[in-house]
Design a protein around this motif. Structure first.
Motif, short mmCIF file in Angstrom:
data_model
loop_
_atom_site.label_atom_id
_atom_site.label_comp_id
_atom_site.label_asym_id
_atom_site.label_seq_id
_atom_site.Cartn_x
_atom_site.Cartn_y
_atom_site.Cartn_z
N ARG A 91 7.98 3.63 1.28
CA ARG A 91 6.92 2.63 1.10
C ARG A 91 7.51 1.22 0.99
NH1 ARG A 91 3.21 2.94 -4.43
NH2 ARG A 91 1.70 1.28 -3.94
N MET A 92 8.53 1.06 0.15
CA MET A 92 9.11 -0.26 -0.08
C MET A 92 9.92 -0.73 1.13
SD MET A 92 10.16 0.31 -4.08
CE MET A 92 10.73 -1.36 -4.38
N VAL A 93 10.64 0.20 1.75
CA VAL A 93 11.43 -0.17 2.94
C VAL A 93 10.51 -0.66 4.04
CG1 VAL A 93 12.81 0.79 4.82
CG2 VAL A 93 13.43 1.28 2.44
N LEU A 107 0.83 -1.21 0.00
CA LEU A 107 0.00 0.00 0.00
C LEU A 107 0.87 1.26 0.00
CD1 LEU A 107 -2.67 -1.24 2.57
CD2 LEU A 107 -2.76 -1.34 0.06
N ASP A 108 0.24 2.40 -0.14
CA ASP A 108 0.97 3.67 -0.30
C ASP A 108 1.92 3.95 0.86
OD1 ASP A 108 -0.61 3.83 -2.51
OD2 ASP A 108 -1.69 5.64 -1.92
N ASP A 109 1.55 3.54 2.06
CA ASP A 109 2.38 3.80 3.23
C ASP A 109 3.31 2.64 3.58
OD1 ASP A 109 0.56 1.95 4.15
OD2 ASP A 109 -0.13 3.13 5.87
N GLY A 110 3.33 1.62 2.74
CA GLY A 110 4.17 0.46 3.01
C GLY A 110 3.46 -0.65 3.76
N GLY A 111 2.19 -0.41 4.10
CA GLY A 111 1.40 -1.48 4.71
C GLY A 111 1.06 -2.54 3.69
N LEU A 112 0.44 -3.62 4.16
CA LEU A 112 0.13 -4.75 3.30
C LEU A 112 -1.38 -4.90 3.13
CD1 LEU A 112 2.69 -7.34 4.75
CD2 LEU A 112 3.02 -5.68 2.89
N ASP A 113 -1.79 -5.25 1.93
CA ASP A 113 -3.20 -5.30 1.55
C ASP A 113 -3.85 -6.63 1.97
OD1 ASP A 113 -5.63 -4.62 0.30
OD2 ASP A 113 -5.00 -5.63 -1.54
N GLN A 114 -3.72 -6.96 3.24
CA GLN A 114 -4.42 -8.11 3.83
C GLN A 114 -4.25 -8.01 5.33
OE1 GLN A 114 -6.88 -10.14 4.28
NE2 GLN A 114 -6.60 -10.93 2.18
N SER A 152 4.41 -6.92 -3.52
CA SER A 152 4.74 -6.18 -4.74
C SER A 152 3.97 -4.86 -4.79
CB SER A 152 4.36 -7.00 -5.98
OG SER A 152 4.93 -8.29 -5.96
N VAL A 153 4.56 -3.89 -5.47
CA VAL A 153 3.89 -2.62 -5.75
C VAL A 153 3.16 -2.75 -7.08
CG1 VAL A 153 4.21 -0.17 -6.26
CG2 VAL A 153 5.58 -1.26 -4.46
N HIS A 154 1.85 -2.47 -7.07
CA HIS A 154 1.06 -2.52 -8.30
C HIS A 154 0.38 -1.20 -8.62
CE1 HIS A 154 1.09 -7.01 -7.57
NE2 HIS A 154 1.37 -6.95 -8.85
N SER A 155 0.38 -0.26 -7.68
CA SER A 155 -0.35 1.00 -7.87
C SER A 155 0.59 2.18 -7.63
CB SER A 155 -1.54 1.07 -6.92
OG SER A 155 -1.09 1.04 -5.57
N LYS A 156 0.23 3.31 -8.24
CA LYS A 156 1.02 4.54 -8.09
C LYS A 156 2.51 4.27 -8.30
CE LYS A 156 -2.31 6.79 -5.03
NZ LYS A 156 -2.55 7.48 -3.73
N LEU A 157 2.80 3.64 -9.43
CA LEU A 157 4.18 3.27 -9.75
C LEU A 157 5.05 4.49 -10.04
CD1 LEU A 157 3.38 0.18 -12.00
CD2 LEU A 157 4.39 0.13 -9.72
N ARG A 158 4.46 5.64 -10.32
CA ARG A 158 5.23 6.85 -10.61
C ARG A 158 5.34 7.74 -9.38
NH1 ARG A 158 8.39 5.41 -13.23
NH2 ARG A 158 9.01 7.51 -13.82
N MET A 159 5.10 7.22 -8.22
CA MET A 159 5.27 7.96 -6.97
C MET A 159 6.68 8.53 -6.90
SD MET A 159 4.79 6.39 -3.11
CE MET A 159 3.01 6.30 -3.18
N ASN A 160 6.85 9.69 -6.29
CA ASN A 160 8.17 10.30 -6.15
C ASN A 160 9.11 9.38 -5.37
OD1 ASN A 160 7.44 12.60 -7.58
ND2 ASN A 160 6.85 13.74 -5.75
N ALA A 162 7.69 -2.08 3.78
CA ALA A 162 7.13 -3.39 3.43
C ALA A 162 8.14 -4.51 3.64
CB ALA A 162 6.65 -3.38 1.98
N VAL A 163 9.37 -4.32 3.15
CA VAL A 163 10.33 -5.43 3.23
C VAL A 163 10.84 -5.65 4.65
CG1 VAL A 163 10.99 -5.14 0.82
CG2 VAL A 163 12.35 -4.02 2.61
N LEU A 164 10.66 -4.66 5.51
CA LEU A 164 11.02 -4.85 6.92
C LEU A 164 9.90 -5.53 7.72
CD1 LEU A 164 12.83 -1.50 7.79
CD2 LEU A 164 13.87 -3.75 7.50
N ASN A 165 8.72 -5.65 7.10
CA ASN A 165 7.62 -6.33 7.77
C ASN A 165 7.98 -7.81 7.93
OD1 ASN A 165 5.10 -7.78 8.24
ND2 ASN A 165 4.05 -5.90 7.65
#
Length: 350
Positions: A227-229, A191-198, A212-220, A231-234
């Motif tokens: 966001r990605m950091v 998700l946008d804040d790095g949370g998970l969609d479940q 995986s990131v599937h939305s707002k791929l052009r985010m700054n 998620a992967v630290l979860n």
């Protein structure tokens, strides 16, 4: 792992001829409509008995069977008469060889796949057909990773549907015995804040999570990196899927890679014990070579995955193996070379 490349010879059962044709078409990315004709014909044959099939062959009325068309009826008729169907023979000659030049030894060492889809989300085949093809390819295990709820275009699984799928995976494992294991998994949206969609409760019921990131791929870059950091630290996340989101070819066109601090993300992967996926789909080739080299330098683990949406696409890991071998990724740092017990212990340390 051994590819399903040994050519079939006559005699061959009609259903097996149809399945092999579909497999060969899928692994070379033929159009969905062509593949579905052969997959649907397999389903049609399952619904009738041998005597009824032979009666249609003798009477020349195969196309009266719902799901059997002009092309598929020729395959069924030739196979039923003890011949090798001409269409199958032609496909085996033209497309039956290795998909990639290089990486064959690594491909043979793979034990499984951490990223694949069924018709529960946006895949084209039932779970049991994905499993059967995986076993035929020599897989010892696979992780079923259908999409999470936010990805509605891909029919992502709600918690209720995922609960039902978990029960089916358990039933399949009881049926296939000890030689193969289907792990309960998900490709969860980041998700946008790095949370998970479940929900965390549902993720806790799974064996394995690819994120995986599937939305707002052009985010700054800064918010995308955060966001990605996150998620992967979860601790629930085991693999970072197709990290750049790029498309380099194919029917969906091209898409540039997302902008993020790759070093920061891969260092977080190392800290969080999250593997970096080498996505084998030819239209992705994700990450690009230079990012694989960066993740290798940092010390990350890798997962060579097919991201298969059809049974024949499971064989696409050959492309990822070519890249990994060419770039010098050590085999022991590739989690898809591990056996099922080691993989499960790593993904579920507590």
């Amino acid at each position: 792992m051994v590819a399903l490349l040994t050519p079939l010879e006559a005699p061959v059962e009609p259903s097996e001829a149809l399945r092999r044709i579909a497999f060969l078409l899928e692994r070379t990315r033929a159009g969905t409509y062509r593949v579905e004709a052969f997959r649907n014909a397999v389903k049609a044959l399952k619904e009738i008995g041998g005597d009824e099939l032979n009666g249609h062959v003798e009477a020349g009325t195969l196309q009266q069977i719902h799901g059997i068309g002009k092309s598929t009826s020729s395959v069924v008729e030739e196979a039923a008469q003890g011949e090798l169907p001409a269409y199958l023979a032609s496909l085996q000659d033209k497309t039956g060889g290795p998909l990639a030049t290089g990486g064959a030894d690594l491909y043979a060492a793979l034990r499984g796949d951490c990223h694949l889809h069924s018709d529960w989300s946006d895949g084209g085949s039932p779970i049991d057909e994905m499993v059967l093809t995986g076993i035929e390819l020599g897989h010892e295990w696979m992780v079923l990773t259908d999409h999470s709820p936010q990805l509605r275009v891909a029919n992502g699984l709600t918690a209720e549907r995922l609960t039902k799928q978990i029960a089916i995976v358990d039933a399949i494992n009881r049926g296939v015995g000890q030689a193969f294991r289907l792990f309960k998994g998900i490709e969860v949206d980041i998700l946008d804040d790095g949370g998970l969609d479940q929900t965390d409760e549902m993720l806790g019921k799974l064996d394995f999570v690819t994120a995986s990131v599937h939305s707002k791929l052009r985010m700054n870059s800064a918010p995308m990196t955060k966001r990605m950091v996150n998620a992967v630290l979860n601790p629930r996340v085991n693999v970072l899927g197709h990290c750049t989101g790029r498309l380099v070819e194919g029917s969906r066109g091209k898409r540039p890679q997302s902008d993020f601090d790759a070093r920061a993300v891969f260092e977080a992967c190392l800290e969080g014990n999250t593997a970096v996926e080498i996505n084998s789909r030819p239209e992705r080739k994700d990450p690009p070579d230079e990012l694989i080299e960066l993740a290798l330098e940092i010390g990350c683990l890798f997962s060579i995955d097919s991201d298969a949406h059809a049974p024949g696409q499971l064989d696409m890991k050959a492309y990822g193996c070519e890249r990994a071998e060419r770039l010098g990724v050590p085999w022991d740092r590739i989690i898809t070379t591990w056996d099922a017990e080691r993989l499960h212990a790593w993904a579920n340390p507590s």
